[in-house]
Design a protein around this motif. Structure first.
Motif, PDB file in Angstrom:
ATOM      1  N   GLN A  69      -2.203   6.711   8.362  1.00  0.00           N
ATOM      2  CA  GLN A  69      -3.195   7.325   7.469  1.00  0.00           C
ATOM      3  C   GLN A  69      -2.819   7.067   5.999  1.00  0.00           C
ATOM      4  N   ASN A 108       0.809  -1.227   0.000  1.00  0.00           N
ATOM      5  CA  ASN A 108       0.000   0.000   0.000  1.00  0.00           C
ATOM      6  C   ASN A 108       0.844   1.280   0.000  1.00  0.00           C
ATOM      7  N   GLN A 109       2.174   1.144   0.034  1.00  0.00           N
ATOM      8  CA  GLN A 109       3.043   2.325  -0.078  1.00  0.00           C
ATOM      9  C   GLN A 109       3.619   2.467  -1.495  1.00  0.00           C
ATOM     10  N   ASP A 135      -4.058   5.263   3.754  1.00  0.00           N
ATOM     11  CA  ASP A 135      -5.173   5.288   2.793  1.00  0.00           C
ATOM     12  C   ASP A 135      -5.481   6.721   2.351  1.00  0.00           C
ATOM     13  N   ARG A 136      -5.407   7.661   3.285  1.00  0.00           N
ATOM     14  CA  ARG A 136      -5.643   9.074   2.915  1.00  0.00           C
ATOM     15  C   ARG A 136      -4.508   9.579   2.033  1.00  0.00           C
ATOM     16  N   ARG A 192      -2.808   7.898   0.041  1.00  0.00           N
ATOM     17  CA  ARG A 192      -2.967   7.316  -1.301  1.00  0.00           C
ATOM     18  C   ARG A 192      -3.922   8.158  -2.148  1.00  0.00           C
ATOM     19  N   ILE A 193      -4.965   8.672  -1.500  1.00  0.00           N
ATOM     20  CA  ILE A 193      -5.915   9.514  -2.254  1.00  0.00           C
ATOM     21  C   ILE A 193      -5.201  10.780  -2.728  1.00  0.00           C
TER      22      ILE A 193
END
Ligand SMILES: NC(=O)c1ccc[n+]([C@@H]2O[C@H](COP(=O)([O-])OP(=O)(O)OC[C@H]3O[C@@H](n4cnc5c(N)ncnc54)[C@H](OP(=O)(O)O)[C@@H]3O)[C@@H](O)[C@H]2O)c1
Length: 340
Positions: A287, A103-104, A289-290, A292-293
């Motif tokens: 955070q 996810n990074q 996920d944020r 990533r946005i």
């Protein structure tokens, strides 16, 4: 693999290249063969023993890389293999091979170089959080960007100009011509001019709606005073504590003594209609996920040509000390990159 180690706290020559066995990706990780690693001021401060978040020295620093995935761990989609990517690394980015959580990692848009890929994550996510997420900069507002010639400063300027705001930048005078061509509307040589006074003149006494300050200490007091009603002060660093190449207790104490510990109290903030906020991207790991946005929005802006990292200079891994000297001698206009 080859990695650049901070072998002990000190001057840039404590950076040493060492070889070790390639790492294997663990569950949920991808392995990246790195073509470019980003250098950040935090790495410089870490090398001096001034960065509390850095793991114990000896350590391999580095927050970001651009490269190609060559292996994945259990639970990770094998279609990553062969893809060109950029990634956030929680230290260890000064390596020719890194394993990071899936996810990074972000796919590189077509045509993006490895250097641009390594220049985007930290500088542009920080600038996005400062200017857009927390700073709420709007069209026709004015933002004062300190250290406008650094990686974050250039990223913040590009984002602010896209919003339609006016940018006042502080920088060493040798950087002014280049920064003007990069979109900064007004430049202040903070070494010879009082930036508070000059910015007030530029805004006809009104002040500014947003100040981005990673200098710290006394600079925060002036920035706070300079805010127009509804203005916000974004604090995100303390470079004034590191004017030399080794840690100086005197400089640290001087920065701490200049810091306005008591000025930003609820009463003064309410009565002045001002806001203050802090940003530390290194404390946003909860955070992702944020982030990533935000990164997706930034990569879209890159694809549209709205943002474009300015690469100041690339250095080979065995020139890592030169890379840190280059930044500390205040020669960089934009991002400094290391290539294996
Ligand atoms: N909180 C966060 O999440 C976060 C994230 C990224 C960066 N930061 C902070 O933001 C600041 C800028 O980072 P960056 O990566 O954009 O920096 P950079 O590309 O390394 O550039 C640093 C620039 O800052 C200026 N500067 C001011 N004080 C300095 C000093 N003591 N030594 C050397 N240069 C100094 C120099 O410009 P002049 O020649 O014009 O002085 C230099 O070009 C740093 O303080 C960094 O720690 C914070």
């Amino acid at each position: 693999m080859r990695q650049i180690w901070i072998t002990k706290a000190g001057t840039p020559d404590v950076l040493v290249v060492k070889e070790s066995l390639d790492p294997e990706p663990q569950t949920g990780e991808v392995r990246i063969r790195v073509a470019a690693s980003g250098v950040n001021f935090a790495d410089v401060m870490g090398r001096m023993g001034l960065y509390p978040d850095l793991p114990r020295i000896p350590v391999v620093p580095g927050y970001e890389v651009g490269g190609r995935v060559d292996a994945v761990g259990d639970g990770v989609d094998t279609s990553w293999i062969g893809r060109e990517v950029l990634a956030l690394t929680r230290f260890g980015g000064y390596s020719d091979t890194v394993c990071v959580a899936e996810n990074q990692v972000f796919l590189r848009p077509a045509g993006m170089s490895a250097s641009d890929a390594a220049a985007i994550p930290v500088n542009y996510l920080t600038a996005w959080q400062l200017v857009v997420v927390m700073g709420g900069l709007k069209r026709d507002e004015t933002v004062l960007v300190h250290s406008a010639g650094g990686g974050v400063g250039i990223a913040a300027t590009q984002i602010a100009k896209h919003i339609g705001a006016r940018v006042i930048g502080t920088a060493s005078v040798a950087k002014h011509t280049a920064l003007r061509s990069l979109g900064v509307d007004h430049l202040i040589d903070y070494r010879t001019e009082d930036f508070e006074k000059r910015a007030r003149e530029i805004t006809n006494g009104r002040g500014v709606e947003l100040v981005l300050d990673a200098v710290g200490g006394d600079s925060l007091k002036k920035g706070y005073r300079l805010l127009a009603p509804t203005g916000r002060l974004g604090m995100f660093g303390m470079s004034s504590a590191a004017p030399q190449k080794t840690r100086s207790m005197l400089e640290i104490l001087s920065t701490l003594a200049g810091t306005p510990w008591l000025q930003f109290n609820p009463i003064s903030l309410m009565n002045a209609n001002k806001g203050v906020f802090g940003v530390n991207l290194g404390h946003m790991w909860g955070q992702v996920d944020r982030m990533r946005i935000w990164a997706d929005q930034l990569l879209e802006l890159w694809a549209q040509g709205v943002i474009k990292p300015k690469i100041a200079q690339s250095f080979r891994f065995d020139e890592a000390a030169d890379a840190h000297n280059f930044i500390q001698d205040r020669k960089n206009i934009g991002k400094v990159i290391l290539t294996p």
